[in-house]
Scaffold this active site. Structure first.
Site, PDB file in Angstrom:
ATOM      1  N   ARG A 217       0.870  -1.023   0.090  1.00 45.19           N
ATOM      2  CA  ARG A 217       0.043  -0.015   0.094  1.00 45.19           C
ATOM      3  C   ARG A 217       0.725   1.347   0.172  1.00 45.19           C
ATOM      4  NH1 ARG A 217      -5.317   1.813   1.712  1.00 45.19           N
ATOM      5  NH2 ARG A 217      -5.257   3.378   3.298  1.00 45.19           N
TER       6      ARG A 217
ATOM      7  N   ILE B 228      -6.883   7.871  -0.992  1.00 45.14           N
ATOM      8  CA  ILE B 228      -6.897   6.543  -0.941  1.00 45.14           C
ATOM      9  C   ILE B 228      -7.673   6.079   0.137  1.00 45.14           C
ATOM     10  CG2 ILE B 228      -4.975   6.440   0.391  1.00 45.14           C
ATOM     11  CD1 ILE B 228      -3.818   3.868  -0.966  1.00 45.14           C
ATOM     12  N   SER B 229      -8.545   5.107  -0.166  1.00 44.14           N
ATOM     13  CA  SER B 229      -9.632   4.614   0.735  1.00 44.14           C
ATOM     14  C   SER B 229      -8.985   3.753   1.925  1.00 44.14           C
ATOM     15  CB  SER B 229     -10.667   3.677   0.158  1.00 44.14           C
ATOM     16  OG  SER B 229     -11.213   4.373  -0.837  1.00 44.14           O
ATOM     17  N   GLN B 230      -9.656   3.820   3.080  1.00 48.82           N
ATOM     18  CA  GLN B 230      -9.103   3.113   4.302  1.00 48.82           C
ATOM     19  C   GLN B 230      -9.029   1.740   4.020  1.00 48.82           C
ATOM     20  OE1 GLN B 230     -12.625   2.924   6.781  1.00 48.82           O
ATOM     21  NE2 GLN B 230     -11.435   2.740   8.672  1.00 48.82           N
TER      22      GLN B 230
END
Ligand code: SAH
Length: 293
Positions: A112, A138-140
């Site tokens: 990530r 950027i999503s959790q």
């Protein structure tokens, strides 16, 4: 998207971008060291923690075998992050309620931190969404895993031949999807982010992702039908075109709403029949029409 763009760039096979032929992109191990700084950041594209019911399952390690995505040239990645940090993130996601071992294994396999600017890489594994530029995030990790888990729970043993993501952003969720689906199509409306995702994914040599620059609200009729569709941005309703591009038996997962948003699951149960259910609160950046060059 102009005709020129279409001819030149889309659909885009990541393997076609590699300077070297695809080889062991999924094979080798990551050996990295990183102590992530715990810095509070604004939250977008997150699940609402206060709404979240913790379930007691917390598998220490995903059981499914998924090979890690490794950049062709290690570069900055090699000294930045250890497998242990990502394993801890995955264990936390499991503790938050994600049970699907294949999804957890995929989360563990995708570096990530390589999807973020170097200045933010040390925060990559915290439980938050983070800025990627152009006012997007950027999503959790939890919500990425949760949406994919819901999409895979399809009565077909989780087999997904073709999936569509709306909102590529930096390309992180597309990379996770590539480890659980045969083919991944992902659309981004902001040209700069589409380019960012291309350059983030290129060194990872993921052969089964096609990135498109365009308005995801229109879907991708030329590649439909899709077994799964994930929206990474929230609209007031799910665009009709996307419902029509679902395979029968397919599942679409989308945040829906404005200030208050809920995760919605839509299943296509017949040619003219869709079933909708509401899962949990969430918070995503807005779904917007058109493109930004
Ligand atoms: N999938 C990303 C999340 C990106 S945030 C991740 O892995 O973290 C959501 C993205 O949706 C933004 O980049 C935004 O530009 C994009 N988006 C919003 N509306 C869109 C639309 N109509 N078509 C395609 N992308 C859209």
């Amino acid at each position: 998207m102009t005709d020129k763009d279409k001819g030149k760039r889309f659909p885009l096979s990541l393997s076609s971008l590699s300077e070297k032929p695809p080889r062991s992109g999924l094979r080798s191990e990551l050996h990295r060291n990183l102590s992530p700084a715990r810095i509070a950041t604004p939250q977008t594209a997150t699940q609402n923690a206060s709404q979240h019911v913790k379930r007691p399952t917390a598998p220490g390690r995903p059981q499914e075998a998924v090979r890690p995505l490794v950049p062709a040239q290690p570069g900055r990645s090699s000294s930045l992050v250890s497998d242990a940090v990502r394993k801890a993130m995955t264990a936390r996601v499991a503790k938050q309620g994600v049970k699907d071992a294949k999804v957890l294994a995929a989360m563990e396999a995708v570096p990530r931190h390589l999807f973020m600017e170097p200045a933010l890489a040390s925060q990559a594994y915290i439980d938050a969404s983070l800025p990627i530029g152009y006012h997007q995030t950027i999503s959790q990790p939890y919500i990425v895993a949760r949406m994919i888990e819901v999409m895979r729970d399809n009565g077909n043993g989780g087999v997904l031949n073709r999936v569509l993501e709306i909102g590529t952003g930096c390309g992180y969720q597309a990379a996770v999807l590539a480890l659980v689906a045969k083919e991944v199509y992902s659309i981004e409306r902001i040209k700069g982010l589409h380019e960012l995702a291309k350059s983030n994914l290129r060194p990872m040599r993921v052969a089964n992702i096609r990135l498109h620059y365009g308005d995801g609200m229109l879907g991708l009729p030329q590649a439909a039908p899709f077994d799964g569709i994930i929206l990474a941005a929230a609209g007031l309703e799910v665009p009709q075109a996307l419902l029509e591009q679902m395979a029968i038996g397919g599942r679409l997962v989308a945040p829906v709403g404005d200030r208050r948003q809920v995760l919605q699951l839509i299943e296509r149960v017949g040619k003219f029949d869709w079933k909708s259910s509401t899962l949990e609160d969430c918070h995503f950046v807005p779904l917007r029409p058109g493109t930004i060059a």
